[in-house]
Design a protein around this motif. Structure first.
Motif, PDB file in Angstrom:
ATOM      1  N   UNK A 141      93.543  24.302 -11.102  1.00 15.71           N
ATOM      2  CA  UNK A 141      92.384  25.190 -11.184  1.00 15.71           C
ATOM      3  C   UNK A 141      91.769  25.348  -9.800  1.00 15.71           C
ATOM      4  N   UNK A 142      91.036  26.444  -9.619  1.00 17.86           N
ATOM      5  CA  UNK A 142      90.333  26.675  -8.346  1.00 17.86           C
ATOM      6  C   UNK A 142      89.163  25.711  -8.210  1.00 17.86           C
ATOM      7  N   UNK A 143      88.244  25.734  -9.168  1.00 17.94           N
ATOM      8  CA  UNK A 143      87.175  24.739  -9.234  1.00 17.94           C
ATOM      9  C   UNK A 143      87.707  23.573 -10.058  1.00 17.94           C
ATOM     10  N   UNK A 144      87.778  22.404  -9.454  1.00 17.72           N
ATOM     11  CA  UNK A 144      88.483  21.271 -10.046  1.00 17.72           C
ATOM     12  C   UNK A 144      87.946  20.915 -11.426  1.00 17.72           C
ATOM     13  N   UNK A 169      89.597  17.214 -19.731  1.00 18.55           N
ATOM     14  CA  UNK A 169      89.028  18.439 -20.274  1.00 18.55           C
ATOM     15  C   UNK A 169      90.048  19.574 -20.244  1.00 18.55           C
ATOM     16  N   UNK A 170      89.803  20.579 -21.070  1.00 19.63           N
ATOM     17  CA  UNK A 170      90.583  21.807 -21.055  1.00 19.63           C
ATOM     18  C   UNK A 170      90.281  22.580 -19.768  1.00 19.63           C
ATOM     19  N   UNK A 171      91.257  23.358 -19.279  1.00 11.31           N
ATOM     20  CA  UNK A 171      91.035  24.111 -18.046  1.00 11.31           C
ATOM     21  C   UNK A 171      89.943  25.171 -18.205  1.00 11.31           C
ATOM     22  N   UNK A 175      92.784  29.392 -13.445  1.00  8.04           N
ATOM     23  CA  UNK A 175      93.739  28.332 -13.776  1.00  8.04           C
ATOM     24  C   UNK A 175      95.149  28.869 -13.620  1.00  8.04           C
ATOM     25  N   UNK A 176      96.058  27.968 -13.335  1.00  6.61           N
ATOM     26  CA  UNK A 176      97.453  28.352 -13.082  1.00  6.61           C
ATOM     27  C   UNK A 176      98.377  27.296 -13.677  1.00  6.61           C
ATOM     28  N   UNK A 177      99.393  27.738 -14.367  1.00  9.32           N
ATOM     29  CA  UNK A 177     100.458  26.869 -14.865  1.00  9.32           C
ATOM     30  C   UNK A 177     101.730  27.120 -14.081  1.00  9.32           C
ATOM     31  N   UNK A 178     102.315  26.071 -13.513  1.00  2.00           N
ATOM     32  CA  UNK A 178     103.658  26.124 -12.966  1.00  2.00           C
ATOM     33  C   UNK A 178     104.465  25.050 -13.683  1.00  2.00           C
ATOM     34  N   UNK A 191      81.351  26.323 -26.958  1.00  4.63           N
ATOM     35  CA  UNK A 191      81.189  24.873 -26.845  1.00  4.63           C
ATOM     36  C   UNK A 191      81.592  24.394 -25.458  1.00  4.63           C
ATOM     37  N   UNK A 192      81.228  25.195 -24.441  1.00  4.24           N
ATOM     38  CA  UNK A 192      81.475  24.879 -23.034  1.00  4.24           C
ATOM     39  C   UNK A 192      82.956  24.786 -22.691  1.00  4.24           C
ATOM     40  N   UNK A 193      83.829  25.233 -23.600  1.00  6.14           N
ATOM     41  CA  UNK A 193      85.257  25.156 -23.345  1.00  6.14           C
ATOM     42  C   UNK A 193      85.896  23.850 -23.750  1.00  6.14           C
ATOM     43  N   UNK A 194      85.127  22.959 -24.397  1.00 10.59           N
ATOM     44  CA  UNK A 194      85.691  21.677 -24.829  1.00 10.59           C
ATOM     45  C   UNK A 194      86.814  21.870 -25.844  1.00 10.59           C
TER      46      UNK A 194
END
Length: 747
Positions: free
Chosen positions: A206-209, A214-216, A195-198, A145-148
């Motif tokens: 995320x690299x591509x914004x 939306x979810x990463x 994606x990266x969590x700090x 579902x496209x990551x939704x």
């Protein structure tokens, strides 16, 4: 003049950053010349020469600025593996990482971690995720579902990673075998994102914004992976997972014999790569003794409760067989083998090309002499990508009973349907159209021939923007819409006088509309705003009686991602049958329309804290009486060795004196999860439920003695536990002890 130039310079910089965040990024990958050693050091020449994906952009808490903790990603490959390395810098120059546990398939939002999202067919609808926490724990899952809806971690496969901590940064290296990926060997471009969590600074990037709503894992806003040469198929991808188990059991309610000792039993799972994009899974004599027990809930509704599927064979690649909506599911795998032993089954899933996707699954259960017949459950679907991010799918679900070897022509159920799922190019607009049709013959009785009475349908429209969001649906279910292998929650209501569930066909509309305010000046609040919504159900029988529910809510999120909610709910609930709504009533509620209102508040502290959870308090009317509902689902993190959790739900229900049915319902569920290492885990889950007067204890020890290979020791015990918590009255009902060993054998 200098001040004006400074302002102009700052505006130019912001414009360039905005363009950088919104334009689609591309990273080129070249084949490695030498050998890549997974050690977290990155001293190989191929890493030094690889192109760098950097300039990560914040998704949370805002999506309007560059990430404070930057990340550098490099990629290369050889004949067998895709290699990924990430240098994760820490803005605070410390290594005080948030690690929930050392158990595989961790929750990404609540761990310091790095994630890779791959879309090998570059269709922006389906993909795969690989993640590693700062403690080196792995997580993999599928994206649909496209990551939704985020990532489904019910997918398991063997891959490799190593991490190394340097204080001011941590480095992860990943090696993902091509044989575990589904791709076309003619595809030069894949979709990709990182994606990266700090959580030390409460930042997700995320690299591509990716926009903050939306979810990463949202694939519509992914970047491009450009191959120097399309990766070739790496040969046979075959994995055999044999397992053996033995158990002890005793039932003090029905058995007069002593403890039963079962003979050792065996089973086999097989994963076979038919092509680089099409996989077949086979299971023979499956056993699911290691599956976690369901979390119990207090049922104060007229409908069946929904419990998710937990069995591994069914949860893997389950997205391809997901049809309908949460209340109208023509296929729900939990209905397969519900009351009978599964003999085995086969599943074929994958992409035929960039546009077409296929799924077929067939399962067979064992019959019982002078009892339940053997059953075959089959589901098949074909799906076609349309427009930019939309798809159409067709499916058929069939249950067929067998008498001896031949199918019983008087006992089968078939549901077929077509669905169109629209997603706009920017992902903000959505629209679904569904039509399901039942064809049933049970015990010689053919289903009603009227098309509408055997149908289920839905129209749905949604919008998810930066500020506004909303949903509107129109749903229909006919009286004879039957899905033996499905879950139709709203169609069937309890009649506690006859002890039956009765079909109540309806038209339903659900709707909500909300708005998020984002403060222009940074303060305590990240966003806040109102939301209104509700549900309207019109019975197609019972003179068109109306069932209505409306709510008004205020939602506020802090900068550290804690959430506050305040809500008022108004009901006009139509009972069609005498109902024991609490399960403990001396006199049944009679058919009528019940009007009542309640209000409450909810709080979710940020999960970066060691102590977090969800806390709720509601009070108001309830079917002509009053109800107080207090609940807490709290967890304390023993970082990184485990979690101590406690779920408590208390309901005090008071009815008019004529019912003599005042009730106090209590559900207490403590849970201990310890991770002694990345390979040894122990979980104990206790559930005391006064509504059903039961005490359940489930404890499970897992040892991952080799990659994807496990030893399980599981004990389950049930006791009769009366409402007054009288320890002397607790009596054992049944118990079972199972030892199971499985081994992953890659060929």
């Amino acid at each position: 003049m200098n001040l004006r130039l400074q302002h102009l310079f700052l505006i130019c910089i912001l414009c360039l950053l905005s363009i950088n965040a919104s334009a689609q990024k591309t990273i080129n990958i070249k084949k490695a010349v030498g050998k890549i050693q997974l050690d977290g050091i990155l001293n190989e020449p191929d890493w030094q020469q690889a192109e760098i994906a950097n300039n990560f952009w914040q998704t949370l808490p805002t999506d309007t600025s560059a990430a404070r903790s930057q990340t550098e990603v490099r990629l290369t490959y050889d004949q067998r593996n895709l290699y990924v390395s990430a240098v994760c810098y820490n803005a605070q120059q410390t290594d005080n990482y948030v690690i929930q546990s050392l158990k595989r398939d961790f929750s990404f939002p609540v761990n310091d971690a790095f994630a890779l999202m791959l879309d090998p067919f570059y269709n922006r609808t389906n993909g795969i995720n690989f993640s590693v926490s700062a403690a080196g724990v792995q997580r993999e899952g599928t994206i649909d579902n496209a990551g939704l809806d985020g990532v489904t971690t019910a997918f398991d496969t063997k891959w490799f990673s190593e991490t190394k901590n340097y204080g001011d940064k941590w480095i992860v290296e990943m090696a993902i075998p091509f044989k575990v990926l589904r791709y076309s060997d003619k595809q030069m471009q894949w979709g990709i994102n990182f994606a990266r969590n700090d959580l030390q600074i409460n930042e997700t990037s995320t690299w591509s914004a990716v926009s903050r709503q939306f979810n990463v894992a949202y694939l519509v806003q992914e970047g491009i992976l450009q191959w120097d040469k399309a990766p070739r198929k790496t040969g046979a991808n075959v994995a055999l997972i044999p397992y053996v188990w033995e158990g002890l059991s005793d039932n003090d309610v029905t058995d007069t014999e002593k403890t039963k000792v079962s003979l050792p039993e065996t089973g086999l799972d097989a994963k076979i790569g038919i092509t680089s994009s099409l996989n077949m899974d086979v299971t023979i004599h499956p056993d699911f003794a290691q599956v976690e027990v369901d979390a119990q809930v207090t049922n104060l509704d007229r409908f069946n409760l929904f419990f998710p599927e937990r069995r591994g064979f069914f949860t893997e690649n389950s997205d391809v067989f997901r049809f309908g909506n949460e209340r109208m599911q023509p296929f729900f795998s939990r209905a397969v083998g519900l009351n009978a032993q599964l003999l085995g089954g086969v599943r074929l899933t994958g992409n035929l090309d960039k546009q077409w996707r296929l799924g077929v699954m067939s399962m067979q259960t064992e019959g019982i002499t002078k009892g339940t017949q053997s059953q075959n459950y089959t589901v098949a679907t074909i799906q076609r990508r349309l427009l930019a991010n939309s798809n159409a799918r067709f499916f058929v679900v069939n249950r067929q009973a067998f008498g001896n070897i031949l199918p019983d022509t008087d006992d089968h159920n078939t549901v077929a349907g077509a669905e169109f799922l629209y997603r706009s190019k920017n992902g903000k607009w959505g629209g679904d159209a569904m039509w399901h049709q039942t064809f049933t013959n049970r015990d010689g009785t053919v289903s009603n021939k009227k098309i509408l009475e055997n149908a289920g349908a839905e129209l749905r429209g949604s919008y998810n923007g930066r500020n506004w969001y909303g949903l509107a649906t129109a749903e229909y279910m006919g009286q004879f819409y039957t899905a033996d292998v499905g879950f139709l929650q709203d169609l069937y209501q309890r009649n506690d006088q006859t002890k039956q569930f009765v079909s109540v066909p309806y038209w339903v509309s659900q709707h909500n509309l909300g708005y998020k305010f984002y403060p222009k000046q940074k303060n305590k609040w990240r966003s806040y705003g109102p939301e209104i919504g509700g549900k309207l159900a019109i019975s197609r029988l019972n003179e068109g009686k109306i069932d209505r529910y409306n709510y008004l809510k205020w939602v506020a999120t802090t900068q550290n991602q804690s959430v506050w909610r305040a809500q008022v709910q108004n009901y006009a609930t139509q009972l069609y049958f005498p109902t024991n709504i609490t399960g403990r009533m001396d006199s049944l509620l009679q058919p009528n329309t019940y009007h009542y209102t309640n209000a409450g508040i909810e709080y979710e502290p940020t999960r970066r804290n060691k102590f977090y959870g969800t806390f709720k308090a509601y009070y108001g009317g309830f079917f002509g009486g009053q109800r107080l509902n207090l609940s807490a689902d709290a967890t304390y993190r023993l970082q990184p060795w485990g979690n101590l959790a406690l779920n408590v739900a208390y309901n005090r229900v008071q009815f008019p004196a004529a019912y003599n049915s005042n009730t106090n319902l209590l559900l207490i569920s403590p849970r201990i999860e310890l991770t002694f290492s990345r390979s040894v885990f122990w979980t104990t889950f206790v559930q005391y439920n006064t509504q059903i007067e039961n005490l359940n204890i489930n404890t499970r020890l897992q040892w991952r003695f080799a990659p994807m290979s496990d030893l399980y020791l599981v004990l389950t015990d049930n006791f009769f536990a009366p409402e007054n918590v009288d320890l002397s009255a607790i009596k054992q009902k049944n118990w079972g002890l199972v030892l199971k060993v499985s081994y992953w054998l890659g060929l």
